[in-house]
Design a protein around this motif. Structure first.
Motif, short mmCIF file in Angstrom:
data_model
loop_
_atom_site.label_atom_id
_atom_site.label_comp_id
_atom_site.label_asym_id
_atom_site.label_seq_id
_atom_site.Cartn_x
_atom_site.Cartn_y
_atom_site.Cartn_z
N VAL A 1 104.66 51.56 91.42
CA VAL A 1 103.62 52.04 92.34
C VAL A 1 103.05 53.35 91.79
CG1 VAL A 1 103.12 52.82 94.69
CG2 VAL A 1 104.77 50.96 94.31
N ASP A 2 101.72 53.40 91.65
CA ASP A 2 101.07 54.63 91.17
C ASP A 2 101.02 55.61 92.34
OD1 ASP A 2 99.38 56.65 90.34
OD2 ASP A 2 98.08 55.29 89.20
N LEU A 3 102.04 56.43 92.44
CA LEU A 3 102.17 57.32 93.60
C LEU A 3 101.04 58.36 93.62
CD1 LEU A 3 106.06 57.89 93.63
CD2 LEU A 3 104.72 56.30 95.01
N ALA A 4 100.61 58.80 92.45
CA ALA A 4 99.53 59.80 92.40
C ALA A 4 98.23 59.22 92.95
CB ALA A 4 99.34 60.29 90.96
N ALA A 5 97.94 57.96 92.55
CA ALA A 5 96.72 57.31 93.05
C ALA A 5 96.79 57.14 94.57
CB ALA A 5 96.54 55.95 92.37
N CYS A 6 97.96 56.78 95.06
CA CYS A 6 98.14 56.63 96.51
C CYS A 6 97.89 57.98 97.20
CB CYS A 6 99.55 56.12 96.83
SG CYS A 6 99.79 54.39 96.35
N ALA A 7 98.45 59.04 96.63
CA ALA A 7 98.30 60.37 97.24
C ALA A 7 96.82 60.77 97.29
CB ALA A 7 99.11 61.39 96.44
N ARG A 8 96.08 60.51 96.19
CA ARG A 8 94.66 60.88 96.16
C ARG A 8 93.85 60.21 97.26
NH1 ARG A 8 95.43 60.58 90.58
NH2 ARG A 8 94.66 58.44 90.45
N ARG A 9 94.27 59.00 97.64
CA ARG A 9 93.51 58.27 98.65
C ARG A 9 94.12 58.38 100.05
NH1 ARG A 9 90.79 53.47 96.38
NH2 ARG A 9 90.54 53.82 94.16
N GLY A 10 95.15 59.19 100.17
CA GLY A 10 95.76 59.32 101.49
C GLY A 10 96.50 58.07 101.92
N VAL A 11 97.05 57.32 100.95
CA VAL A 11 97.83 56.12 101.26
C VAL A 11 99.31 56.50 101.26
CG1 VAL A 11 98.52 53.83 100.47
CG2 VAL A 11 96.13 54.57 100.26
N ALA A 12 100.01 56.26 102.36
CA ALA A 12 101.44 56.54 102.43
C ALA A 12 102.23 55.42 101.74
CB ALA A 12 101.88 56.66 103.88
N VAL A 13 103.39 55.75 101.21
CA VAL A 13 104.24 54.76 100.55
C VAL A 13 105.65 54.88 101.14
CG1 VAL A 13 105.21 53.97 98.35
CG2 VAL A 13 102.90 54.96 98.41
N THR A 14 106.24 53.74 101.46
CA THR A 14 107.63 53.78 101.92
C THR A 14 108.51 53.00 100.94
OG1 THR A 14 107.39 51.81 103.30
CG2 THR A 14 107.00 53.94 104.36
N SER A 15 109.77 53.40 100.87
CA SER A 15 110.72 52.77 99.95
C SER A 15 111.70 51.89 100.71
CB SER A 15 111.50 53.86 99.21
OG SER A 15 112.45 54.42 100.10
N ALA A 16 112.55 51.22 99.96
CA ALA A 16 113.62 50.41 100.57
C ALA A 16 114.73 51.29 101.13
CB ALA A 16 114.19 49.45 99.53
N ALA A 17 114.55 52.60 101.02
CA ALA A 17 115.54 53.56 101.53
C ALA A 17 116.91 53.23 100.96
CB ALA A 17 115.54 53.56 103.06
N ASN A 18 117.89 53.17 101.81
CA ASN A 18 119.25 52.94 101.32
C ASN A 18 119.68 51.48 101.37
OD1 ASN A 18 120.08 55.35 100.34
ND2 ASN A 18 120.68 56.15 102.35
N ASN B 1 98.33 49.72 91.69
CA ASN B 1 97.62 50.73 90.89
C ASN B 1 96.23 50.98 91.47
OD1 ASN B 1 96.27 48.38 90.16
ND2 ASN B 1 97.62 48.09 88.38
N GLU B 2 95.41 51.74 90.76
CA GLU B 2 94.04 52.02 91.23
C GLU B 2 93.33 50.72 91.56
OE1 GLU B 2 92.35 54.79 91.73
OE2 GLU B 2 93.34 56.38 90.60
N GLY B 3 93.48 49.70 90.70
CA GLY B 3 92.80 48.43 90.92
C GLY B 3 93.19 47.81 92.25
N THR B 4 94.48 47.86 92.56
CA THR B 4 94.96 47.31 93.83
C THR B 4 94.32 48.04 95.00
OG1 THR B 4 97.08 47.24 92.66
CG2 THR B 4 97.09 46.59 94.98
N LEU B 5 94.30 49.36 94.89
CA LEU B 5 93.79 50.16 96.01
C LEU B 5 92.27 49.96 96.15
CD1 LEU B 5 95.91 53.39 95.36
CD2 LEU B 5 96.36 51.57 97.02
N ASN B 6 91.57 49.77 95.03
CA ASN B 6 90.12 49.46 95.10
C ASN B 6 89.87 48.14 95.80
OD1 ASN B 6 89.36 51.78 93.81
ND2 ASN B 6 89.34 50.84 91.75
N LEU B 7 90.78 47.19 95.55
CA LEU B 7 90.64 45.85 96.12
C LEU B 7 90.81 45.88 97.63
CD1 LEU B 7 90.21 43.18 94.59
CD2 LEU B 7 92.69 42.82 94.67
N TYR B 8 91.68 46.75 98.12
CA TYR B 8 92.00 46.81 99.56
C TYR B 8 91.72 48.22 100.07
CZ TYR B 8 94.70 42.77 97.93
OH TYR B 8 95.09 41.61 97.34
#
Lengths: 324, 324
Positions: free
Chosen positions: A89-106, A66-73
């Motif tokens: 995962v707070d995807l909106a918060a990641c997007a605001r900071r330009g942090v990419a997120v990947t999933s476990a895919a298939n 979340n925001e707290g995690t992203l503030n920490l790192y």
């Protein structure tokens, strides 16, 4: 004077740092294949300084980001998810900071689909209940065991026709079921009937398989109205997230016999399962393990490695998640 | 003088008589659709005289039909079987007397195939065991639940590729399994690899699904050598007959951890199940109910009626069994 304690990254000057992000109760067992290639730092066991410049974060299971995690790192630019769903995962918060997120895919897709089908057959044919009957020594005493119901010919509504839902459909077709679905939108290439909402899907189904992502739009998507539409002979299988279903209502429907049964791998307040369900023979309960096989873990290791390697070589990520 | 008690057949002079042949413990529930068309006589509840001229015998479940039975009802020329397997009918004795035998045809095929697949996934993914874990309240206490194994990619050997085996194969292909088989002979139109005997099939399989007919050639076809060939990571599913497997050896292998697990709907001495199996978490036990759904019963009613009607109108039988 004693020499300064070396920072861990100085021991691996050539390897990019990856932070292990986890709740203290989570163990991580899939990092041995990463160690030759990345400098893994677990802030729960290592000095905080090591985390300053890390650019990638490996998120263990459903540990919240979340925001707290992203503030920490603040230097992190990639969050590598290791679970099938990313509702933690707070995807909106990641997007605001330009942090990419990947999933476990298939990596887990087939295992989850297999498990959904297993739960559906189990509820209909009373596999677990029959096993209890035999183990309690009741077969020689009571003789007859109540009839189950045939899977073939059943109308199964799939709520969320993504990768998992599509694999569920493929399997059910082989059993002679007729499949319909609801999804955010109608999929042009899919041969199955589409219903615009969960209620209409339920009204035209003998069983619902819930495997959509959990978000603000899908929380309690299976509510009282949907269960009423499904009806007394309806079966619900949930391999998505507990909160996709109004659990309190579900328990009420099952206890009152207003549904035929349910197969549940996920619950709203895990690991706590409503005690009333323990008394029911027409439910199959599973400790959120639809994804858990060694084969899935190997596939997950591969996709985690591929995403990290792509990130640190400035190549396109293998399984990026759309962040809004 | 009181009037003579009328013989039952005199009450239905126009309807052909069908004898109900059953063990006293068996109930029969599928005759209501026959009553308008046939004069049903149950010798267990009706005067013996009624049985003198009956030409058809409806055999309830696995009630034995042997020389003694045929001596008792010398006018019978048709035995209508109501079960998926007919190992309880002495086919040779019927052939010698010119008595035709009909089977349940495909009435149960899909239900048995569904159940075989359900047992296989259950053993691999520990569905019933997981249900026990949750119901015992262990999830919040112990947390982690042992991993199961993925179904996809497994090599499944089908012992007996008749109607049931073929339906099992069709389903397993949808799960991404690779299928091979052993049968009395290689089937030219089948795309799966053929092995000449159970041992070679087992040596090349991760799981065996046993669904062949029980006869002198197949009794204990899954013996110690076959289980050794299947190996420590092997799984056995039996939806055929208990005596197809050497049960004593099977129990020994499972207790010693020389097999990964087993899913068993049938046993050598039903309803008695070896008590040692009750302690094992890697077996799924079922009270011989792979065929039991209302949908199957309706299909069975149809095939029973069709065979009786054909017989009494001198038309070809719908599901005759080859008698040697």
């Amino acid at each position: 004077m004693s020499p300064p304690i070396p920072k861990p990254e100085e021991e691996h000057p050539s390897l990019p740092t990856v932070l292990i992000h986890r709740l203290p109760s989570f163990r991580y067992t899939l990092t041995s294949h990463l160690e030759p290639h990345f400098h893994l730092v677990d802030p729960l066991t290592t000095a905080a300084a090591a985390t300053d410049s890390a650019r990638a974060l490996l998120c263990v299971g459903p540990t919240p980001v979340n925001e707290g995690t992203l503030n920490l790192y603040p230097s992190v630019r990639l969050v590598v998810g290791t679970s099938a769903g990313l509702d933690h995962v707070d995807l909106a918060a990641c997007a605001r900071r330009g942090v990419a997120v990947t999933s476990a895919a298939n990596a887990f897709t087939e295992d989850v689909a297999d498990f959904a089908v297993a739960l559906l057959i189990d509820v209909l044919r009373r596999v677990s209940a029959g096993d209890r009957f035999v183990r309690r020594g009741l077969w020689p005493v009571q003789g007859d065991y109540p009839l189950g119901f045939k899977l073939g010919g059943k109308r199964v509504g799939i709520l969320g026709l993504g990768n998992i839902g599509s694999e569920v459909a493929k399997r059910l077709v082989a059993f002679g079921c007729s499949v319909a679905y609801n999804s955010r939108s109608k999929k042009p290439s899919v041969p199955f009937p589409y219903y615009e909402n969960a209620h209409d899907l339920a009204a035209n189904s003998d069983a619902l398989v819930v495997c959509c992502a959990l978000n603000d739009q899908t929380r309690h998507v299976v509510n009282k109205d949907v269960m009423t539409a499904l009806g007394k002979e309806g079966v619900i299988v949930n391999v998505g997230r507990g909160a996709l279903i109004d659990e309190e209502e579900l328990v009420r429907f099952l206890v009152a016999g207003e549904l035929r049964g349910a197969g549940l791998d996920v619950f709203e307040n895990e690991p706590n399962v409503p005690k009333q369900l323990f008394e029911l023979d027409n439910v199959v309960l599973s400790p959120h393990k639809a994804v858990l096989t060694p084969e899935s873990f190997r596939a997950l290791q591969d996709v985690v490695f591929a995403n990290l390697e792509a990130f640190f070589s400035n190549k396109p990520l293998v399984s990026p998640v759309e962040c809004h």
